[in-house]
Structures are given as C-alpha cells and as structure tokens.
Design a protein around this motif. Structure first.
Motif, PDB file in Angstrom:
ATOM      1  N   THR A 190      -0.768  -8.445 -11.634  1.00 50.60           N
ATOM      2  CA  THR A 190       0.250  -9.022 -12.519  1.00 50.60           C
ATOM      3  C   THR A 190       0.759  -7.897 -13.426  1.00 50.60           C
ATOM      4  OG1 THR A 190      -1.499  -9.739 -14.052  1.00 50.60           O
ATOM      5  CG2 THR A 190      -0.757 -11.335 -12.388  1.00 50.60           C
ATOM      6  N   SER A 191       0.828  -8.128 -14.715  1.00 48.21           N
ATOM      7  CA  SER A 191       1.260  -7.079 -15.651  1.00 48.21           C
ATOM      8  C   SER A 191       1.035  -7.579 -17.067  1.00 48.21           C
ATOM      9  CB  SER A 191       2.750  -6.775 -15.455  1.00 48.21           C
ATOM     10  OG  SER A 191       3.217  -5.927 -16.493  1.00 48.21           O
TER      11      SER A 191
ATOM     12  N   ILE B 278       8.587  -5.774  -7.703  1.00 50.69           N
ATOM     13  CA  ILE B 278       9.763  -4.982  -8.081  1.00 50.69           C
ATOM     14  C   ILE B 278      10.038  -5.222  -9.563  1.00 50.69           C
ATOM     15  CG2 ILE B 278      10.864  -4.879  -5.811  1.00 50.69           C
ATOM     16  CD1 ILE B 278      12.706  -7.196  -6.752  1.00 50.69           C
TER      17      ILE B 278
ATOM     18  N   ALA C 115       0.815  -1.227   0.000  1.00 52.36           N
ATOM     19  CA  ALA C 115       0.000   0.000   0.000  1.00 52.36           C
ATOM     20  C   ALA C 115       0.843   1.268   0.000  1.00 52.36           C
ATOM     21  CB  ALA C 115      -0.937  -0.008   1.206  1.00 52.36           C
TER      22      ALA C 115
ATOM     23  N   TRP D 139       1.290   0.160 -18.750  1.00 52.27           N
ATOM     24  CA  TRP D 139       2.182   1.122 -18.083  1.00 52.27           C
ATOM     25  C   TRP D 139       1.405   2.071 -17.172  1.00 52.27           C
ATOM     26  CZ3 TRP D 139       7.227   0.317 -18.243  1.00 52.27           C
ATOM     27  CH2 TRP D 139       7.741  -0.449 -19.299  1.00 52.27           C
TER      28      TRP D 139
ATOM     29  N   ILE E  74       2.314  -5.878  -4.316  1.00 52.44           N
ATOM     30  CA  ILE E  74       3.774  -5.914  -4.108  1.00 52.44           C
ATOM     31  C   ILE E  74       4.482  -6.352  -5.390  1.00 52.44           C
ATOM     32  CG2 ILE E  74       5.632  -7.142  -2.909  1.00 52.44           C
ATOM     33  CD1 ILE E  74       3.829  -7.251  -0.438  1.00 52.44           C
TER      34      ILE E  74
ATOM     35  N   THR F 293       4.162   5.494 -12.084  1.00 51.71           N
ATOM     36  CA  THR F 293       4.602   5.326 -10.692  1.00 51.71           C
ATOM     37  C   THR F 293       6.132   5.278 -10.678  1.00 51.71           C
ATOM     38  OG1 THR F 293       4.819   2.926 -10.637  1.00 51.71           O
ATOM     39  CG2 THR F 293       2.601   3.813 -10.241  1.00 51.71           C
ATOM     40  N   SER F 294       6.690   5.317  -9.470  1.00 51.42           N
ATOM     41  CA  SER F 294       8.154   5.314  -9.367  1.00 51.42           C
ATOM     42  C   SER F 294       8.768   3.961  -9.727  1.00 51.42           C
ATOM     43  CB  SER F 294       8.590   5.745  -7.964  1.00 51.42           C
ATOM     44  OG  SER F 294       8.011   4.886  -7.019  1.00 51.42           O
ATOM     45  N   LEU F 295       7.913   2.945  -9.924  1.00 54.05           N
ATOM     46  CA  LEU F 295       8.442   1.651 -10.378  1.00 54.05           C
ATOM     47  C   LEU F 295       9.191   1.827 -11.704  1.00 54.05           C
ATOM     48  CD1 LEU F 295       7.931  -1.501  -9.508  1.00 54.05           C
ATOM     49  CD2 LEU F 295       6.568  -1.543 -11.576  1.00 54.05           C
ATOM     50  N   ASN F 296       8.772   2.829 -12.489  1.00 58.21           N
ATOM     51  CA  ASN F 296       9.370   3.032 -13.814  1.00 58.21           C
ATOM     52  C   ASN F 296      10.478   4.086 -13.823  1.00 58.21           C
ATOM     53  OD1 ASN F 296       7.665   1.130 -15.050  1.00 58.21           O
ATOM     54  ND2 ASN F 296       5.993   2.622 -15.031  1.00 58.21           N
TER      55      ASN F 296
ATOM     56  N   THR G 286      10.493 -11.948  -4.763  1.00 57.66           N
ATOM     57  CA  THR G 286       9.494 -10.937  -4.415  1.00 57.66           C
ATOM     58  C   THR G 286       8.189 -11.145  -5.187  1.00 57.66           C
ATOM     59  OG1 THR G 286      11.310  -9.383  -4.088  1.00 57.66           O
ATOM     60  CG2 THR G 286       9.101  -8.437  -4.281  1.00 57.66           C
TER      61      THR G 286
ATOM     62  N   VAL H  95       5.689  -5.802   5.787  1.00 56.32           N
ATOM     63  CA  VAL H  95       5.625  -7.176   5.272  1.00 56.32           C
ATOM     64  C   VAL H  95       6.905  -7.484   4.523  1.00 56.32           C
ATOM     65  CG1 VAL H  95       4.616  -8.537   3.389  1.00 56.32           C
ATOM     66  CG2 VAL H  95       3.133  -7.530   5.077  1.00 56.32           C
TER      67      VAL H  95
HETATM   68  N1  LIG Z   1       4.050   0.833 -12.665  1.00 57.60           N
HETATM   69  C1  LIG Z   1       3.757   0.102 -13.753  1.00 57.60           C
HETATM   70  O1  LIG Z   1       3.945   0.547 -14.894  1.00 57.60           O
HETATM   71  C2  LIG Z   1       3.183  -1.290 -13.581  1.00 57.60           C
HETATM   72  C3  LIG Z   1       2.672  -1.925 -14.713  1.00 57.60           C
HETATM   73  C4  LIG Z   1       2.143  -3.204 -14.590  1.00 57.60           C
HETATM   74  C5  LIG Z   1       2.131  -3.831 -13.369  1.00 57.60           C
HETATM   75  N2  LIG Z   1       2.629  -3.193 -12.285  1.00 57.60           N
HETATM   76  C6  LIG Z   1       2.594  -3.903 -11.008  1.00 57.60           C
HETATM   77  O2  LIG Z   1       1.862  -3.147 -10.076  1.00 57.60           O
HETATM   78  C7  LIG Z   1       2.329  -3.430  -8.757  1.00 57.60           C
HETATM   79  C8  LIG Z   1       2.577  -2.122  -8.026  1.00 57.60           C
HETATM   80  O3  LIG Z   1       3.592  -1.409  -8.718  1.00 57.60           O
HETATM   81  P1  LIG Z   1       3.870   0.148  -8.482  1.00 57.60           P
HETATM   82  O4  LIG Z   1       4.040   0.736  -9.809  1.00 57.60           O
HETATM   83  O5  LIG Z   1       2.900   0.688  -7.540  1.00 57.60           O
HETATM   84  O6  LIG Z   1       5.310   0.061  -7.795  1.00 57.60           O
HETATM   85  P2  LIG Z   1       5.882   0.780  -6.501  1.00 57.60           P
HETATM   86  O7  LIG Z   1       5.360   2.161  -6.399  1.00 57.60           O
HETATM   87  O8  LIG Z   1       7.360   0.568  -6.552  1.00 57.60           O
HETATM   88  O9  LIG Z   1       5.246  -0.081  -5.288  1.00 57.60           O
HETATM   89  C9  LIG Z   1       5.724  -1.380  -5.009  1.00 57.60           C
HETATM   90  C10 LIG Z   1       5.219  -1.810  -3.646  1.00 57.60           C
HETATM   91  O10 LIG Z   1       5.753  -3.103  -3.339  1.00 57.60           O
HETATM   92  C11 LIG Z   1       6.377  -3.058  -2.041  1.00 57.60           C
HETATM   93  N3  LIG Z   1       7.482  -4.016  -2.013  1.00 57.60           N
HETATM   94  C12 LIG Z   1       8.496  -4.148  -2.920  1.00 57.60           C
HETATM   95  N4  LIG Z   1       9.299  -5.159  -2.553  1.00 57.60           N
HETATM   96  C13 LIG Z   1       8.796  -5.682  -1.404  1.00 57.60           C
HETATM   97  C14 LIG Z   1       9.161  -6.764  -0.553  1.00 57.60           C
HETATM   98  N5  LIG Z   1      10.238  -7.534  -0.807  1.00 57.60           N
HETATM   99  N6  LIG Z   1       8.404  -7.022   0.531  1.00 57.60           N
HETATM  100  C15 LIG Z   1       7.308  -6.270   0.809  1.00 57.60           C
HETATM  101  N7  LIG Z   1       6.884  -5.243   0.042  1.00 57.60           N
HETATM  102  C16 LIG Z   1       7.636  -4.954  -1.058  1.00 57.60           C
HETATM  103  C17 LIG Z   1       6.837  -1.629  -1.896  1.00 57.60           C
HETATM  104  O11 LIG Z   1       7.020  -1.316  -0.514  1.00 57.60           O
HETATM  105  P3  LIG Z   1       7.998  -0.115  -0.038  1.00 57.60           P
HETATM  106  O12 LIG Z   1       7.970   0.955  -1.089  1.00 57.60           O
HETATM  107  O13 LIG Z   1       7.380   0.297   1.276  1.00 57.60           O
HETATM  108  O14 LIG Z   1       9.339  -0.740   0.145  1.00 57.60           O
HETATM  109  C18 LIG Z   1       5.646  -0.887  -2.501  1.00 57.60           C
HETATM  110  O15 LIG Z   1       4.611  -0.791  -1.561  1.00 57.60           O
HETATM  111  C19 LIG Z   1       3.562  -4.318  -8.919  1.00 57.60           C
HETATM  112  O16 LIG Z   1       3.223  -5.655  -8.715  1.00 57.60           O
HETATM  113  C20 LIG Z   1       3.958  -4.102 -10.363  1.00 57.60           C
HETATM  114  O17 LIG Z   1       4.639  -5.208 -10.907  1.00 57.60           O
HETATM  115  C21 LIG Z   1       3.139  -1.935 -12.349  1.00 57.60           C
END
Ligand SMILES: NC(=O)c1ccc[n+]([C@@H]2O[C@H](COP(=O)([O-])OP(=O)(O)OC[C@H]3O[C@@H](n4cnc5c(N)ncnc54)[C@H](OP(=O)(O)O)[C@@H]3O)[C@@H](O)[C@H]2O)c1
Length: 259
Positions: free
Chosen positions: A153-154, A101, A19, A200, A99, A203-206, A124, A69
C-alpha cells in the motif's frame, strides 16, 4: 535451541507481482535471499527488466517463471496462476503484490479518464489488486495451501495531505481497507494477508514528483532521505515469510519516521 525457528524463511514457490519495478525487483532479491526455491516474476511492459532479474536469481539456484500481467484481467490472471504452477511444478505459497501507478497532477487538472486519471489509477491500484488477490486466495483455499499474501500500500493512503496525488492516495487507502477485509475472510482457511505501507522510496515511480514537493517531503522524514528499495523489501519478506507467522490483517508503516 531450534535455531531455524528464529531465522525468517520463505519456502517453496513465491510470486512477486510488479517484479520489473524498483521495489518489486528488490522484493524478488529479498525473497530469494529468504530461501524461496522458485519465484514467479511478473511485469507490465518492462519485459527486459523482468528477464534480467530472473537471470540474476536463477544464477543463485532459484527456479523462475516470467509472465506479463495486465492487473485487471481476472480470467488472464487465473490462467497465469495455473501456468506458474505447471512451469514450477508446485502451488504458489507466498505472494507479494507491488503493482502500482502514481501520476502527479494538480488537483484542478485531475480528470476521471486518461492515463493519469482517477479511473486508471483505481483500475490498476484497486480493481486489479482486488481481482488478483481474490483469485490467489481462492486458489490457495481450493488447493489447501496455507499461504501468505502481502499487498504493497503506501503511507499516502494513511497520512497524506498531497493534493497532486489525491487519486493515488485515495486508491492506497482503499487498498489498505480491502486488505483488512480479505485478511479476516481468508484467515479461517489458514491464509495470512497483510500489507506493507512504505513511505518514500527511491524508485522511478517518483520521476514526476516536482522538485519543491520532493524537498518539502524530505524535510518531514526523520531519516533525512528516501528509502533504498532493499530497506522496504527486507521488511516485506519478513512479513510474508515465517517471521510474520502471527501477523494478520496489518498495514505496516515503514516510513523512516515522518511528521
Ligand atoms: N516509490 C515510492 O515512493 C512508493 C511509496 C509507497 C508505496 N509505493 C508502492 O510500491 C509499489 C511499487 O512501486 P515502485 O516504486 O516500485 O514503482 P515502479 O518502479 O514504477 O514499479 C511499478 C510496477 O508495477 C507494474 N505495473 C504498473 N502498472 C501495471 C499494470 N496495469 N499491470 C501490470 N503491472 C503494472 C510495473 O510494470 P512495468 O514497469 O513492467 O510496466 C512495475 O513492475 C507500488 O504499489 C507503489 O504504489 C511506492
């Protein structure tokens, strides 16, 4: 006409894993807007983001419980489920796991070990997801909760051809397949399991996505932009909630159109 039947709702105690993240925080807002009375909010390292989000939804009258977690720790995760129950005073009925990465590394340089290696990505995105989903479903089964679980998923696990995210894309394909097996196995217990596969999202994932790769991907998206997190979150809350009551074992793509 029974109007409430036509409005998506999430009742009782929900849990959003990840979250503190970009999508996870939007999912918490969507779950709160769908009517959840209580939300368990988890984070990995970013406690500040989790606390600030909890304060935001608590101000709307939602009861919250916050916990860290480490996704691949099964015993710790089972303890968390009990703590969440004790803190809120109700079993968790709805779970959304965001969750994940996604390191971007040229395939020639990808290794098994290290923070950006294949093992950590699978630890992860796949192993942790397996252990937590099983723990949640088993607890729902044991407690007689007819719950709902949604994995994020993705589309990268369905139609990606990106070599820099070969490990991530493979992990998301595994997660999608795992969801289908879980879904069939727990359906007889009244537990609905589905996935949302976003394209896509902003978010900071990218953050580590190279500019040329970002431009190339953008050129393929019919919507002409990455999604805002709320656009994925509202759909996810629908699938997790009463709107998705007849959805079982689906990996729904939400990608803004993509070819
Ligand atoms: N962004 C995209 O373009 C995209 C596209 C398709 C799918 N997704 C999927 O959407 C989901 C959320 O992505 P997001 O873009 O929101 O990324 P994000 O902002 O980086 O968020 C990732 C979350 O996962 C948690 N996390 C990472 N490693 C962990 C671990 N080992 N144990 C527990 N928690 C962990 C992080 O916690 P902390 O930050 O507190 O460490 C954070 O809450 C992911 O599954 C990603 O694969 C994203």
């Amino acid at each position: 006409m029974e109007k409430s039947k036509y409005i998506n709702s999430i009742v009782g105690h929900a849990m959003v894993l990840g979250a503190s993240g970009g999508l996870g925080s939007a999912v918490v807002r969507a779950v709160a807007a769908s009517g959840a009375a209580a939300i368990t909010i988890t984070y990995g390292r970013n406690k500040v983001a989790a606390e600030s989000l909890a304060a935001e939804v608590a101000a709307q009258g939602v009861k919250t419980f916050i916990a860290p977690v480490e996704q691949a720790d099964e015993a710790g995760f089972k303890r968390l489920l009990q703590q969440a129950h004790d803190a809120i005073g109700a079993e968790i009925q709805t779970v959304i796991n965001t969750i994940g990465i996604s390191p971007n590394v040229p395939i020639e340089e990808q290794s098994l070990d290290g923070r950006d290696g294949w093992r950590n990505v699978f630890e992860t995105n796949v192993f942790g997801c397996f252990l937590s989903t099983r723990a949640i479903a088993e607890r729902m089964k044991m407690k007689g909760v007819r719950g709902s679980i949604v994995l994020i998923t993705s589309t990268n696990g369905i139609n990606s051809q990106s070599q820099i995210s070969a490990h991530y894309d493979s992990s998301k394909a595994a997660q999608g397949h795992m969801m289908k097996i879980f879904a069939e196995h727990y359906a007889p217990h009244g537990i609905r399991i589905n996935a949302v596969a976003p394209g896509w999202i902003e978010t900071s994932l990218n953050d580590t996505l190279p500019a040329d790769e970002r431009a190339h991907e953008m050129s393929k998206i019919w919507a002409g932009r990455f999604a805002d997190p709320h656009e994925i979150a509202i759909f996810t809350a629908f699938v997790a909630g009463s709107g998705g009551s007849y959805c079982y074992g689906q990996n729904f793509m939400v990608d803004g159109g993509y070819r």
